[in-house]
Each structure stands twice: as C-alpha cells, then as structure tokens.
Scaffold this active site. Structure first.
Site, PDB file in Angstrom:
ATOM      1  N   LEU A 105     -10.502   3.980   8.369  1.00 49.29           N
ATOM      2  CA  LEU A 105      -8.926   4.951   6.491  1.00 49.29           C
ATOM      3  C   LEU A 105      -8.180   5.671   7.390  1.00 49.29           C
ATOM      4  O   LEU A 105      -8.327   6.333   8.191  1.00 49.29           O
ATOM      5  CB  LEU A 105     -10.091   5.816   6.339  1.00 49.29           C
ATOM      6  N   ASP A 106      -7.259   5.652   6.866  1.00 47.15           N
ATOM      7  CA  ASP A 106      -6.721   6.644   6.798  1.00 47.15           C
ATOM      8  C   ASP A 106      -6.068   7.290   7.155  1.00 47.15           C
ATOM      9  O   ASP A 106      -7.828   8.300   6.583  1.00 47.15           O
ATOM     10  CB  ASP A 106      -5.150   6.438   5.961  1.00 47.15           C
ATOM     11  N   LEU A 107      -5.642   8.648   8.165  1.00 44.43           N
ATOM     12  CA  LEU A 107      -5.789  10.090   8.499  1.00 44.43           C
ATOM     13  C   LEU A 107      -6.537  11.223   6.907  1.00 44.43           C
ATOM     14  O   LEU A 107      -7.074  11.489   6.221  1.00 44.43           O
ATOM     15  CB  LEU A 107      -4.562  11.123   8.513  1.00 44.43           C
TER      16      LEU A 107
END
Ligand code: URA
Length: 240
Positions: A105-107
């Site tokens: 998942l993105d930051l």
C-alpha cells in the site's frame, strides 16, 4: 517471493553438503524423517514448513505464520527503510523473522496489509491470474458524479505502461466517498483512475483482500495472527 518447494534428495545434498549417492544411501538406511514419518522416497517434494530430521538431528523446523496489520498512514510497506517506520516494525522483533509483505500500500494509504513467511500462500494471492479482489474506501477532494462507475467498469488506458485496467466496481457512498473494488494492483492505480476526473484522492483505506476483511477491533498500527479459517478465507475468491 519465490516458493521453496524442492525434492528431498536435493534438499539433503545441500543441507548436509554430501553427494547425491550418499543421500540415496541415507534414505535407504531409514535415517531420514519428514514430519515425524520415515522418508525413503528421494522424489518426495518438501517445502520450508516440513520438519526434516536426519539421524535424530533436526535440519529444519519452521511453522507458517500469517498476520493482518492495520497499516496507518505514514508507515511504509517495506521490510527496511531508512526514512520511515516499516510495517514489519509494527510487530515485535520475535515475530518478524522470515516475514514478507503480501501486496503493498502507498505510504499515505491505510488499512489491511498481510504479512507471512509462506511464499506459496502469498504467491497464490498475488499472481496476476488470481484476480483476488481488493476493496478500498476512497475519500475525494471533489464530488463524485454518475460518470465514474461506468468509466471504472470499462477500464482505463494508461499509455505510460500501455495497459488498460481490468473492470473495477465503483459504488458512490456519499458525495465525496466511494467504495472501489479492484482485481489487480497497478502502480498508484486508484489515485491515477480518479486523476482521470481531476479528482484528488484525499484519503485511501483498504478494507478487504479476497475474502478477508480488516478486523474492526484492530486500531491503526495494530496487528494480529490470522486464524486457520482466515488463511483459507483470504484465498476464497481466487480466479473468479
Ligand atoms: N491504489 C493507490 O493509488 N494506492 C494504494 O495504496 C492502493 C491502490
């Protein structure tokens, strides 16, 4: 993450640093056990979770581990990072060994992330043909319109990678909130799909992977082991 299935004779030759001829003798003499049972078949396929012993000496004993983590915003989906806290660091050190992340998942995305040391399980979930569905709650900067759902369902062409996204389901929950279900995971896919409408994603949260939903009792930054049923449940909609 590569699956670690191997033939027993190859495994023994490597683990004991002996030639295959000697391995054959060892097997014939009844000195090798796999999961507590006498093993004489050199073709036997073993993996990292079989307990293997030779002459009473344990060569490998490792149990599969499966965890769900509620990833908070600002924690990176990596096992090592110089700048940010990693999802692995959300778990106590004693649990971390051998774990890898199942899909990133993105930051600035929160929600359900899976960790395991079982590469066959993670491969089954992640292989492109598996079409495992992933559900996201998306909060947007601008109001949604009726155009969004058909555009998501039709797929979008991205010239940079020369790909068309697979049909995705979008349901409008509120003027600025949508539920989106994807069956793939292209780079920044949700942000880029809403980018087509020049509608910025303000918050993104993953609530489900396959048949496995994020435990509502799990606060951001917390984790727990999956039950045996949940390990199977995650694979429920593979290939559908
Ligand atoms: N799509 C994104 O843009 N980001 C994620 O983290 C997941 C899906």
């Amino acid at each position: 993450m590569e699956s670690k299935r191997a033939r027993l004779d190859r495994y023994l030759a490597k683990a004991l640093q002996i030639p295959r001829k000697q391995v054959r003798l060892l097997l014939m003499s009844g000195k090798v056990e796999v999961d507590g049972l006498l093993a004489k078949d050199m073709d036997l396929l073993i993996d990292e979770f079989n307990t293997i012993s030779c002459d009473g000496r344990v060569l490998q004993a490792c149990s599969p581990k499966y965890f769900m983590v509620h990833k908070p915003v600002g924690v990176v989906s990596a096992t090592k990072d110089d700048e940010h806290k990693t999802v692995l660091e959300l778990l106590p050190e004693a649990e971390r060994s051998g774990l890898h992340i199942v899909g990133r998942l993105d930051l600035n995305t929160s929600g359900l992330l899976l960790l395991t040391n079982d590469s066959r399980w993670s491969e089954a979930l992640m292989q492109p043909g598996a079409h495992v569905s992933k559900e996201y709650l998306v909060t947007l900067g601008n109001p949604l319109t009726e155009e969004y759902a058909p555009a998501f369902a039709a797929g979008m062409y991205f010239s940079f990678e020369d790909i068309t996204t697979a049909p995705a389901r979008l349901e409008v929950l509120d003027s600025h909130i949508a539920r989106v279900v994807l069956t793939e995971g292209k780079y920044h896919q949700i942000k880029r799909m809403f980018g087509r409408f020049r509608n910025p994603v303000v918050a993104l949260h993953r609530s489900r992977v396959g048949g496995l939903s994020l435990d509502e009792n799990l606060a951001p930054g917390h984790w727990r082991a999956l039950t045996r049923d949940e390990v199977q449940q995650a694979l429920r909609d593979i290939g559908s």
